[in-house]
Scaffold this motif. Structure first.
Motif, PDB file in Angstrom:
ATOM      1  N   THR A 128      33.551  86.197  35.168  1.00  0.00           N
ATOM      2  CA  THR A 128      33.605  85.117  36.157  1.00  0.00           C
ATOM      3  C   THR A 128      32.446  84.176  35.838  1.00  0.00           C
ATOM      4  OG1 THR A 128      32.253  86.352  37.731  1.00  0.00           O
ATOM      5  CG2 THR A 128      34.655  86.584  37.943  1.00  0.00           C
ATOM      6  N   THR A 156      43.263  87.233  32.130  1.00  0.00           N
ATOM      7  CA  THR A 156      43.878  88.369  32.835  1.00  0.00           C
ATOM      8  C   THR A 156      43.818  88.245  34.350  1.00  0.00           C
ATOM      9  OG1 THR A 156      42.886  89.604  31.017  1.00  0.00           O
ATOM     10  CG2 THR A 156      43.994  90.884  32.729  1.00  0.00           C
ATOM     11  N   ARG A 157      42.761  87.636  34.846  1.00  0.00           N
ATOM     12  CA  ARG A 157      42.611  87.491  36.295  1.00  0.00           C
ATOM     13  C   ARG A 157      42.488  86.022  36.701  1.00  0.00           C
ATOM     14  NH1 ARG A 157      40.631  92.300  34.666  1.00  0.00           N
ATOM     15  NH2 ARG A 157      41.376  94.078  35.883  1.00  0.00           N
ATOM     16  N   THR A 200      40.724  83.539  35.553  1.00  0.00           N
ATOM     17  CA  THR A 200      39.437  82.833  35.503  1.00  0.00           C
ATOM     18  C   THR A 200      39.141  82.193  34.152  1.00  0.00           C
ATOM     19  OG1 THR A 200      38.310  84.886  34.887  1.00  0.00           O
ATOM     20  CG2 THR A 200      38.375  84.348  37.236  1.00  0.00           C
ATOM     21  N   ALA A 208      37.990  78.507  34.188  1.00  0.00           N
ATOM     22  CA  ALA A 208      36.771  78.387  35.003  1.00  0.00           C
ATOM     23  C   ALA A 208      35.577  78.903  34.194  1.00  0.00           C
ATOM     24  CB  ALA A 208      36.920  79.155  36.310  1.00  0.00           C
ATOM     25  N   GLY A 265      46.569  96.442  31.156  1.00  0.00           N
ATOM     26  CA  GLY A 265      46.467  95.384  32.159  1.00  0.00           C
ATOM     27  C   GLY A 265      46.081  94.036  31.574  1.00  0.00           C
ATOM     28  N   LEU A 270      41.562  77.286  39.060  1.00  0.00           N
ATOM     29  CA  LEU A 270      40.280  77.890  39.419  1.00  0.00           C
ATOM     30  C   LEU A 270      39.095  77.129  38.822  1.00  0.00           C
ATOM     31  CD1 LEU A 270      40.876  81.761  39.450  1.00  0.00           C
ATOM     32  CD2 LEU A 270      41.030  80.100  41.312  1.00  0.00           C
ATOM     33  N   GLU A 308      43.579  85.406  43.462  1.00  0.00           N
ATOM     34  CA  GLU A 308      42.746  84.927  42.347  1.00  0.00           C
ATOM     35  C   GLU A 308      41.538  84.162  42.875  1.00  0.00           C
ATOM     36  OE1 GLU A 308      44.836  82.848  39.255  1.00  0.00           O
ATOM     37  OE2 GLU A 308      46.435  84.328  39.146  1.00  0.00           O
ATOM     38  N   HIS A 332      39.173  86.715  44.546  1.00  0.00           N
ATOM     39  CA  HIS A 332      38.578  87.543  43.500  1.00  0.00           C
ATOM     40  C   HIS A 332      37.450  86.820  42.785  1.00  0.00           C
ATOM     41  CE1 HIS A 332      38.447  89.228  39.353  1.00  0.00           C
ATOM     42  NE2 HIS A 332      38.447  90.336  40.018  1.00  0.00           N
ATOM     43  N   MET A 333      37.700  85.576  42.394  1.00  0.00           N
ATOM     44  CA  MET A 333      36.675  84.840  41.649  1.00  0.00           C
ATOM     45  C   MET A 333      35.470  84.499  42.524  1.00  0.00           C
ATOM     46  SD  MET A 333      36.769  81.315  39.367  1.00  0.00           S
ATOM     47  CE  MET A 333      36.533  80.106  40.667  1.00  0.00           C
ATOM     48  N   GLN A 351      47.743  86.551  38.864  1.00  0.00           N
ATOM     49  CA  GLN A 351      47.246  87.450  37.816  1.00  0.00           C
ATOM     50  C   GLN A 351      46.508  88.640  38.414  1.00  0.00           C
ATOM     51  OE1 GLN A 351      48.426  86.504  34.841  1.00  0.00           O
ATOM     52  NE2 GLN A 351      46.940  85.120  33.921  1.00  0.00           N
ATOM     53  N   VAL A 352      45.841  88.415  39.529  1.00  0.00           N
ATOM     54  CA  VAL A 352      45.089  89.515  40.143  1.00  0.00           C
ATOM     55  C   VAL A 352      46.046  90.512  40.800  1.00  0.00           C
ATOM     56  CG1 VAL A 352      43.427  90.081  41.971  1.00  0.00           C
ATOM     57  CG2 VAL A 352      42.931  88.237  40.365  1.00  0.00           C
ATOM     58  N   ARG A 359      48.759  91.309  39.412  1.00  0.00           N
ATOM     59  CA  ARG A 359      49.195  92.050  38.232  1.00  0.00           C
ATOM     60  C   ARG A 359      48.104  93.009  37.722  1.00  0.00           C
ATOM     61  NH1 ARG A 359      53.391  91.582  39.009  1.00  0.00           N
ATOM     62  NH2 ARG A 359      53.300  89.359  39.202  1.00  0.00           N
ATOM     63  N   ALA A 360      46.923  92.461  37.529  1.00  0.00           N
ATOM     64  CA  ALA A 360      45.863  93.226  36.845  1.00  0.00           C
ATOM     65  C   ALA A 360      44.955  93.979  37.800  1.00  0.00           C
ATOM     66  CB  ALA A 360      45.014  92.269  36.001  1.00  0.00           C
ATOM     67  N   GLY A 361      44.993  93.596  39.076  1.00  0.00           N
ATOM     68  CA  GLY A 361      44.034  94.189  40.014  1.00  0.00           C
ATOM     69  C   GLY A 361      42.681  93.530  39.871  1.00  0.00           C
ATOM     70  N   PRO A 362      41.795  93.776  40.828  1.00  0.00           N
ATOM     71  CA  PRO A 362      40.454  93.188  40.736  1.00  0.00           C
ATOM     72  C   PRO A 362      39.672  93.797  39.559  1.00  0.00           C
ATOM     73  CG  PRO A 362      40.591  94.744  42.571  1.00  0.00           C
ATOM     74  CD  PRO A 362      41.980  94.615  42.021  1.00  0.00           C
TER      75      PRO A 362
END
Lengths: 304, 304
Positions: free
Chosen positions: A184, A211-212, A214, A217, A245, B216, B254, B257-258, B291-292, B294-297
């Motif tokens: 991040t 993947t998440r 970011t 960013a 993942g 983001l 997302e 999470h970020m 995406q989060v 899907r991938a989780g935190p």
């Protein structure tokens, strides 16, 4: 946002990092992809990796791909090598830019190559010497730089320590890979800062995954620190097969689209790159994650 | 990155902006979605819109949805209204926070509501008066704020001008919508700066789409200016039916999470929100872009 670099260097990793993580495609398609990318204005292409065919069948034809590529004079091509044997193959094939990878996470490194991070760094020192002895450069890529899917957070000191050890052993540049998209913006700021404090004269590349969500960013945070060297993959091809993942690299079109609109030059012809992404999508036979491939650049309007 | 806000307010727009742009789902599912979101820690939910059922069949049951929702005491609910008739319906239903939309692009506004931007602003002035007369607030949302799919760039002066006119007419707050994902970080910086110069005392919300992957990154640029009010949609539900190529809102997971990893509080329980996103995905019957989800935190590790 006035401290942004005027220009970045984009290393296109679709042909290697991308295709290595897709179902195998024919040799001809790989050659076509590299040749097409060579005419988009991209300055650097990670073309192949010289890994054992049993470990990564997608790259079994690396020698043949490379021999058939029509190399463009204004493009620098690099190869990833996993060990001394791979480095010898790459050098024999005529590569003058090698990349080696080590995971900052011991668990991740052991899962990949059955060695500790330190043992891999010992091997890397030998590969650097070999490359230098034959007139080539060697970049150390430190993966899981912002987190490990098994261990979670990886201490910044450990990440910088791995990169610094390779730099002391002669690595010509360093790259940090966000293997499973755990970076991040403030984590980017911190790692880049700590690396530069320890290695003020070493060129740094960043390799983000989305993947998440970011990815861009993180690019923005890095640009604000003056980082001017990024990896990206045409269409968003590929990912990391060892990282459950993971959804893959940031798309080159998205990176070029954003930074060019920020006044940061890439040298890339975005429309040409989007055309290559569309061909890459056909090549792998499934939808690629690139949003700019889907939507087109912001300048592409439609009739009311 | 020390000037970031300590906390942001997230307005969850999945039930309205999200579902309005999906195939219609049953009333019960809408109620379930809002009720589930009400227990994630989200402070605000855009619940429904009071549009004509023929124009937007997805929201034909707005009254019934709202009457069945179990309103949480610590959540603020809002409704989007397209005109005076819709505003009356929303106020009769008990809403105390209304939103009205106008497109900064004349072409886009005409395509949507067959009026010029100025004509819509005239209507909005009347809606604001009506809302105030009945003790409700009214936010003006300026869409195509960073570009129009038909016209391309929309002059910043025009965007700020539309928002400022509504503020003069009494709008309690303003929001800028990136209808088709044409915003990039410096454009965010510029528009926010110009708006604040013209309206230093007016609260500002930003509504980004991830159509070109910059969602983001735009949030990051806005956070760096101290913006602390964002829209996002659970799972990344929805988009804009009038905007060809639009791929929809940034995903709430997302965003949370970020920013939480940046030390910016949201009050949201991320795991609870991810659970709701998974239910939303089942509800609409197709993969959502989050995406989060899907991938989780990043904190979710796996066994080696």
């Amino acid at each position: 946002m006035t401290d942004l670099p005027d220009r970045i260097s984009l290393r296109e990793v679709g042909p290697r990092d991308g295709l290595q993580n897709e179902e195998p495609v024919p040799t001809e398609a790989k050659v076509e992809l590299i040749d097409a990318l060579s005419h988009t204005g991209v300055g650097r292409i990670e073309a192949v990796s010289f890994v054992h065919p049993k470990a990564i069948p997608q790259m079994a034809d690396a020698d043949e791909v490379w021999s058939r590529v029509r190399r463009a004079g204004d493009v620098r091509y690099s190869a990833l090598v996993p060990n001394l044997r791979g480095a010898e193959r790459a050098l024999d094939a005529g590569f003058t830019e090698l990349e080696v990878v080590v995971s900052a996470s011991d668990t991740h490194n052991r899962k990949n190559v059955n060695r500790s991070t330190e043992e891999s760094l010992d091997d890397i020192a030998k590969i650097i010497d070999l490359a230098h002895g034959r007139g080539a450069t060697c970049q150390v890529i430190v993966s899981t730089a912002w987190g490990c899917p098994y261990e979670g957070d990886v201490p910044v000191e450990r990440v910088v320590g791995a990169a610094s050890r390779a730099v002391r052993d002669g690595a010509d540049s360093a790259s940090f890979g966000d293997t499973t998209g755990m970076a991040t913006p403030p984590r980017v700021t911190r790692l880049v800062g700590e690396f530069r404090m320890a290695n003020p004269d070493t060129s740094l590349n960043l390799h983000f995954h989305n993947t998440r969500g970011t990815g861009l960013a993180n690019v923005l945070a890095a640009l604000q620190l003056g980082v001017a060297d990024f990896d990206a993959s045409v269409g968003g091809l590929g990912g990391c097969p060892y990282a459950p993942g993971a959804t893959g690299n940031i798309a080159s079109e998205e990176l070029v689209h954003m930074v060019e609109d920020m006044g940061v030059a890439t040298g890339v012809d975005l429309e040409a790159l989007i055309d290559v992404a569309a061909r890459a999508e056909t090549m792998v036979g499934h939808t690629l994650p690139s949003q700019v491939l889907r939507a087109g650049p912001r300048s592409r309007t439609i009739s009311p």
